[in-house]
Design a protein around this motif. Structure first.
Motif, PDB file in Angstrom:
ATOM      1  N   VAL A  20      54.349   4.539 -20.403  1.00  0.00           N
ATOM      2  CA  VAL A  20      52.915   4.670 -20.452  1.00  0.00           C
ATOM      3  C   VAL A  20      52.162   3.536 -21.350  1.00  0.00           C
ATOM      4  CG1 VAL A  20      50.772   6.113 -20.707  1.00  0.00           C
ATOM      5  CG2 VAL A  20      52.939   6.860 -19.741  1.00  0.00           C
ATOM      6  N   PHE A  21      52.650   3.479 -22.450  1.00  0.00           N
ATOM      7  CA  PHE A  21      52.022   2.589 -23.471  1.00  0.00           C
ATOM      8  C   PHE A  21      52.046   0.975 -22.870  1.00  0.00           C
ATOM      9  CE2 PHE A  21      52.117  -0.470 -26.951  1.00  0.00           C
ATOM     10  CZ  PHE A  21      50.905  -0.225 -27.577  1.00  0.00           C
ATOM     11  N   SER A  22      53.515   0.850 -22.452  1.00  0.00           N
ATOM     12  CA  SER A  22      53.795  -0.561 -22.125  1.00  0.00           C
ATOM     13  C   SER A  22      52.808  -0.960 -20.673  1.00  0.00           C
ATOM     14  CB  SER A  22      55.165  -0.803 -21.622  1.00  0.00           C
ATOM     15  OG  SER A  22      55.121  -1.994 -21.213  1.00  0.00           O
ATOM     16  N   ILE A  23      52.605  -0.323 -19.905  1.00  0.00           N
ATOM     17  CA  ILE A  23      51.654  -0.264 -18.822  1.00  0.00           C
ATOM     18  C   ILE A  23      50.350  -0.481 -19.228  1.00  0.00           C
ATOM     19  CG2 ILE A  23      51.045   0.561 -16.491  1.00  0.00           C
ATOM     20  CD1 ILE A  23      53.728   1.726 -16.175  1.00  0.00           C
ATOM     21  N   ALA A  46      50.240 -12.225 -21.340  1.00  0.00           N
ATOM     22  CA  ALA A  46      50.733 -11.029 -21.422  1.00  0.00           C
ATOM     23  C   ALA A  46      52.173 -11.174 -21.613  1.00  0.00           C
ATOM     24  CB  ALA A  46      50.650 -10.325 -20.040  1.00  0.00           C
ATOM     25  N   TYR A  47      52.960 -11.982 -21.121  1.00  0.00           N
ATOM     26  CA  TYR A  47      54.458 -12.298 -21.259  1.00  0.00           C
ATOM     27  C   TYR A  47      54.478 -12.723 -22.611  1.00  0.00           C
ATOM     28  CZ  TYR A  47      58.944 -14.004 -20.545  1.00  0.00           C
ATOM     29  OH  TYR A  47      60.420 -14.146 -20.843  1.00  0.00           O
ATOM     30  N   LEU A  48      53.839 -13.628 -22.812  1.00  0.00           N
ATOM     31  CA  LEU A  48      54.240 -14.299 -24.363  1.00  0.00           C
ATOM     32  C   LEU A  48      53.974 -13.202 -25.442  1.00  0.00           C
ATOM     33  CD1 LEU A  48      54.412 -16.892 -26.183  1.00  0.00           C
ATOM     34  CD2 LEU A  48      51.950 -17.258 -25.897  1.00  0.00           C
ATOM     35  N   GLN A  63      57.987  -8.240 -16.411  1.00  0.00           N
ATOM     36  CA  GLN A  63      58.986  -8.714 -17.538  1.00  0.00           C
ATOM     37  C   GLN A  63      58.454  -8.236 -18.799  1.00  0.00           C
ATOM     38  OE1 GLN A  63      62.122 -10.003 -17.549  1.00  0.00           O
ATOM     39  NE2 GLN A  63      61.961  -9.497 -15.309  1.00  0.00           N
ATOM     40  N   ALA A  64      56.834  -8.512 -18.750  1.00  0.00           N
ATOM     41  CA  ALA A  64      56.270  -7.802 -20.315  1.00  0.00           C
ATOM     42  C   ALA A  64      56.249  -6.308 -20.324  1.00  0.00           C
ATOM     43  CB  ALA A  64      54.536  -8.331 -20.017  1.00  0.00           C
ATOM     44  N   TYR A  65      56.133  -5.654 -19.000  1.00  0.00           N
ATOM     45  CA  TYR A  65      56.396  -4.280 -19.155  1.00  0.00           C
ATOM     46  C   TYR A  65      57.680  -3.672 -19.973  1.00  0.00           C
ATOM     47  CZ  TYR A  65      52.647  -3.764 -16.069  1.00  0.00           C
ATOM     48  OH  TYR A  65      51.246  -3.884 -15.076  1.00  0.00           O
ATOM     49  N   MET A  66      58.713  -4.628 -19.211  1.00  0.00           N
ATOM     50  CA  MET A  66      60.112  -4.303 -19.961  1.00  0.00           C
ATOM     51  C   MET A  66      60.096  -4.372 -21.376  1.00  0.00           C
ATOM     52  SD  MET A  66      62.333  -5.598 -16.595  1.00  0.00           S
ATOM     53  CE  MET A  66      62.057  -5.311 -14.973  1.00  0.00           C
TER      54      MET A  66
END
Length: 224
Positions: A176-179, A217-219, A115-118
Motif C-alpha cells: 500500500v505504501f509503495s503504490i 519515480a524510478y530514480l 519497477q518503482a513499486y517493486m
C-alpha cells in the motif's frame, strides 16, 4: 466573451483533473492491495514451506500475482495524463503522432512505475517488519495462548508462526505504501512539469511531463 468562456472551461477541466488524480493516488493503493491474495495458512505439517516463504522475503523478486498487481496499477496511473492532454491541450487521440506518443509513453511509464513499486516495496517491507515486530509478537502470542493448538506448539513453531505473521503484515503495508508513494510522486511531478511547459507545444509538453515523472519515480525508488 468567448475568451472568458474558454478560460472558464480550462479552469473547470484543470480542477477536475486535480481532483481525479489525487483521489486516485489515495484510492488505488488500497483497492489494488485488497486484490492481492493473502498468504495461505500453513499447517503444522508444512513448516518447510513457511521457511521457504521467509527465505523469499529477502529476495527482490515478487510473485506473478504481485507483479500483475503492480503492472495493472501502473497502467492506470500512466494513462491519467491522456485525459489531461486530451481535455486541456485538446490533443487528438486519432491523430497519428498523438496516438503514437500516447502508446509509447504509456508503455514506458507503466514499466517504470511497476519497477518503482517493486523497489520501494522491498525496502519498506523490512523497515515495517522491524517496526511491527513487537506488536505482531504480542498479537500472535495472545492468539496461540488462547487456542488449544497453540498450547501444544513448541517454542520453535511459535517463533515461525510469529515470523510468518510479521511477514504478512509487512508485505501488505509495504504494498500500500509503495503504490501511494510512487503515485503521489508521479502525479505531483507531472502537474509541475505540465504547468512549467504550458507555453510549449502539446507534444513537447506531454513527452517531457510523462518521461520526467516516470523517470523520477524510478530514480527515487532506487535510493529509497
Amino acid at each position: 466573451s468567448r475568451a472568458k468562456t474558454t478560460d472558464s472551461t480550462f479552469r473547470k477541466n484543470w480542477l477536475l483533473f486535480l481532483s481525479v488524480t489525487f483521489s486516485s493516488s489515495l484510492i488505488l493503493p488500497s483497492a489494488f492491495a485488497a486484490m492481492a491474495p493473502s498468504p495461505r495458512v500453513i499447517g503444522k505439517e508444512k513448516l518447510t514451506k513457511e521457511e521457504e516463504r521467509l527465505l523469499r522475503d529477502y529476495s527482490r523478486t515478487v510473485s506473478k500475482t504481485t507483479s500483475a498487481l503492480f503492472y495493472v496499477n501502473a497502467f492506470f496511473v500512466s494513462a491519467i495524463p491522456l485525459w489531461l492532454f486530451i481535455r486541456i491541450h485538446h490533443m487528438d487521440i486519432f491523430d497519428m503522432i498523438s496516438a503514437a506518443l500516447f502508446v509509447v509513453m504509456t508503455v514506458v511509464d507503466t514499466y517504470l512505475m511497476a519497477q518503482a513499486y517493486m523497489k520501494v516495496k522491498f525496502t519498506m517491507k523490512h523497515k515495517i517488519a522491524n517496526k511491527r515486530k513487537d506488536a505482531v509478537t504480542r498479537e500472535v502470542t495472545k492468539q496461540l495462548s488462547e487456542s488449544t493448538e497453540g498450547k501444544k506448539m513448541s517454542r520453535q513453531e511459535k517463533d515461525k508462526r510469529i515470523d510468518y505473521r510479521k511477514s504478512e503484515v509487512a508485505d501488505n503495508e509495504a504494498t500500500v505504501f509503495s503504490i501511494f508513494y510512487n503515485n503521489t510522486l508521479f502525479l505531483f511531478v507531472l502537474i509541475v512539469v505540465f504547468y512549467l511547459l504550458r507555453s510549449f507545444s502539446p507534444y513537447v509538453n506531454y513527452v517531457a511531463a510523462t518521461s520526467i515523472a516516470g523517470s523520477l519515480a524510478y530514480l527515487f525508488s532506487t535510493g529509497s
